[in-house]
Design a protein around this motif. Structure first.
Motif, short mmCIF file in Angstrom:
data_model
loop_
_atom_site.label_atom_id
_atom_site.label_comp_id
_atom_site.label_asym_id
_atom_site.label_seq_id
_atom_site.Cartn_x
_atom_site.Cartn_y
_atom_site.Cartn_z
N GLU A 189 63.36 54.36 76.84
CA GLU A 189 62.57 53.14 76.73
C GLU A 189 61.89 52.82 78.06
N ARG A 190 62.60 53.03 79.14
CA ARG A 190 62.02 52.76 80.45
C ARG A 190 60.86 53.70 80.73
N ALA A 192 57.93 52.55 78.67
CA ALA A 192 57.35 51.33 79.23
C ALA A 192 56.50 51.64 80.46
N SER A 199 56.40 46.89 76.00
CA SER A 199 55.57 48.08 75.87
C SER A 199 54.65 48.01 74.66
#
Length: 430
Positions: A159-160, A163, A214
């Motif tokens: 996820e990071r 993003a 995001s």
């Protein structure tokens, strides 16, 4: 005089149902499936998930390194017997801080503890020297939850990464859009100001890009790229809809409409004649029977409005999506009318429509018809047919209050126009 009995507060670590469940879970651990090195790496990576902070990770890592490597083998028991004072000395914190951090690690299910009667930590061995029971910090819960926690770390990292990619693409699209606006020399002053205002609205809506979700960054990026295509006079690209591929006659709007004879054709022709008469100017001054003419005209207009309101309900959601491809361009794919109604405030922000204009439209038209009107306004704004989206929606609201708004005509007209443009693009490519 009654004796005063002083009730002492319970001393020791409190017991909760969740902690009891963690203790039972630790007893089901299969020792030997996870090594101490794997647990050490996992504990260092847990800080990125927000489950524990850096100091708690330091304490947990000290506990893992204290347990011998052979205690993680099949015949071992990874239990630590160090006191809080010794642990506080090793990590450079106070004894009270270590006690609170151990309780915190117990609450999140990363350790379990078993206290003795005098709160000392020690093993109980048999004649062969094997540990049969122990009072200390038990690390077996980490072995049980290793796969779960490792998957959590992977998801957070993915996820990071997504993003960060969305953030880089948004910042690049914002910079490219401003450059494209500066390079558009043939753009009029009014259009230039309108596009600049749209860019600033997108930037204001995103606010701090580094902290924005995001999904919001992806939608803002797609809108900026759409603006670049318009400035460069290119055909805007659309996102493919997987749901639309499963339906039949996806490109049926590309074909020419053929008039056929239906059972209700006479009723439809009467309706069209009434619509044509309703749009004629008022000729009340031409005759002497002014009152009779006004009454007949009012009755005719009321009947036409009722029939048109019934016809509005015949407009399907797919017709609206074909008429307003800007929805797909922004990344919105409403599957039901409820989804389109929920998207109305967001579409108003993207089109530059004020909240007051949106609220007035909902009060006069209803949620569903207002959503259709906003979608039409957004599409015409992207086509640069409308210079003031808020004023256009307010004009539609006034016509709806007067019974002179025909959303079905706008929907079918835009759908036919988009179909014709798509056909010309296909012919040009071939």
């Amino acid at each position: 005089m009654e004796d005063i009995i002083a009730y002492r507060r319970p001393v020791g670590r409190r017991i909760t149902p969740q902690r009891t469940e963690f203790r039972r879970l630790a007893q089901s651990a299969e020792i030997g499936t996870v090594t101490r090195a794997q647990l050490a790496v996992l504990v260092q990576n847990l800080t990125c998930t927000g489950v524990i902070n850096g100091t708690e990770s330091h304490l947990l890592l000290a506990l893992i390194n204290t347990a011998p490597a052979e205690s993680f083998d099949r015949s071992g028991r990874p239990i630590v017997f160090k006191s809080n004072r010794q642990l506080a000395f090793e990590i450079g914190r106070s004894v009270g801080r270590v006690s609170r951090m151990l309780s915190r690690l117990f609450d999140v299910g990363l350790i379990t503890t078993q206290d003795s009667g005098n709160y000392k930590r020690y093993p109980i061995r048999n004649a062969d020297g094997d540990i049969t029971d122990a009072c200390g910090v038990d690390l077996r819960i980490l072995i049980v939850r290793y796969a779960e926690l490792d998957e959590l770390v992977r998801e957070v990292r993915a996820e990071r990464k997504a993003a960060e990619a969305a953030l880089r693409r948004y910042r690049g699209a914002l910079r490219n859009t401003r450059y494209a606006l500066a390079a558009a020399a043939d753009l009029g002053a009014a259009a230039h100001q309108r596009v600049a205002g749209r860019i600033e609205r997108i930037s204001t809506y995103v606010e701090v890009a580094a902290k924005a979700p995001s999904e919001l960054l992806r939608r803002a990026t797609f809108l900026l790229e759409w603006t670049i295509d318009r400035l460069m006079q290119l055909a805007p690209h659309h996102r493919s809809e997987p749901d639309a591929e499963k339906t039949t006659c996806v490109y049926v709007e590309n074909g020419m409409h053929k008039q056929i004879t239906l059972s209700y054709q006479s009723r439809r022709s009467n309706l069209e004649q009434c619509l044509a008469h309703a749009e004629q100017p008022n000729f009340s001054k031409a005759g002497s029977s002014k009152g009779a003419f006004d009454e007949s005209l009012e009755r005719r207009q009321s009947s036409v409005n009722d029939q048109c309101n019934q016809r509005q309900a015949l407009v399907s959601l797919q017709d609206v999506l074909r008429a307003a491809p800007a929805l797909r361009g922004l990344g919105f794919k409403p599957n039901t009318w409820a989804d389109l109604v929920r998207l109305t405030p967001i579409l108003c922000r993207c089109a530059g429509i004020s909240e007051d204009a949106c609220r007035c439209a909902i009060e006069k038209m209803g949620e569903q018809q207002a959503a259709v009107a906003v979608a039409i306004t957004l599409e015409k704004t992207n086509r640069q047919d409308v210079s003031s989206p808020g004023g256009y929606l307010r004009a539609m609201t006034e016509r709806a209050a007067a019974g002179k708004l025909y959303l079905a005509r706008s929907v079918f007209g835009l759908a036919a126009r988009n179909s014709l443009e798509a056909k010309h693009r296909d012919i040009g490519q071939t």
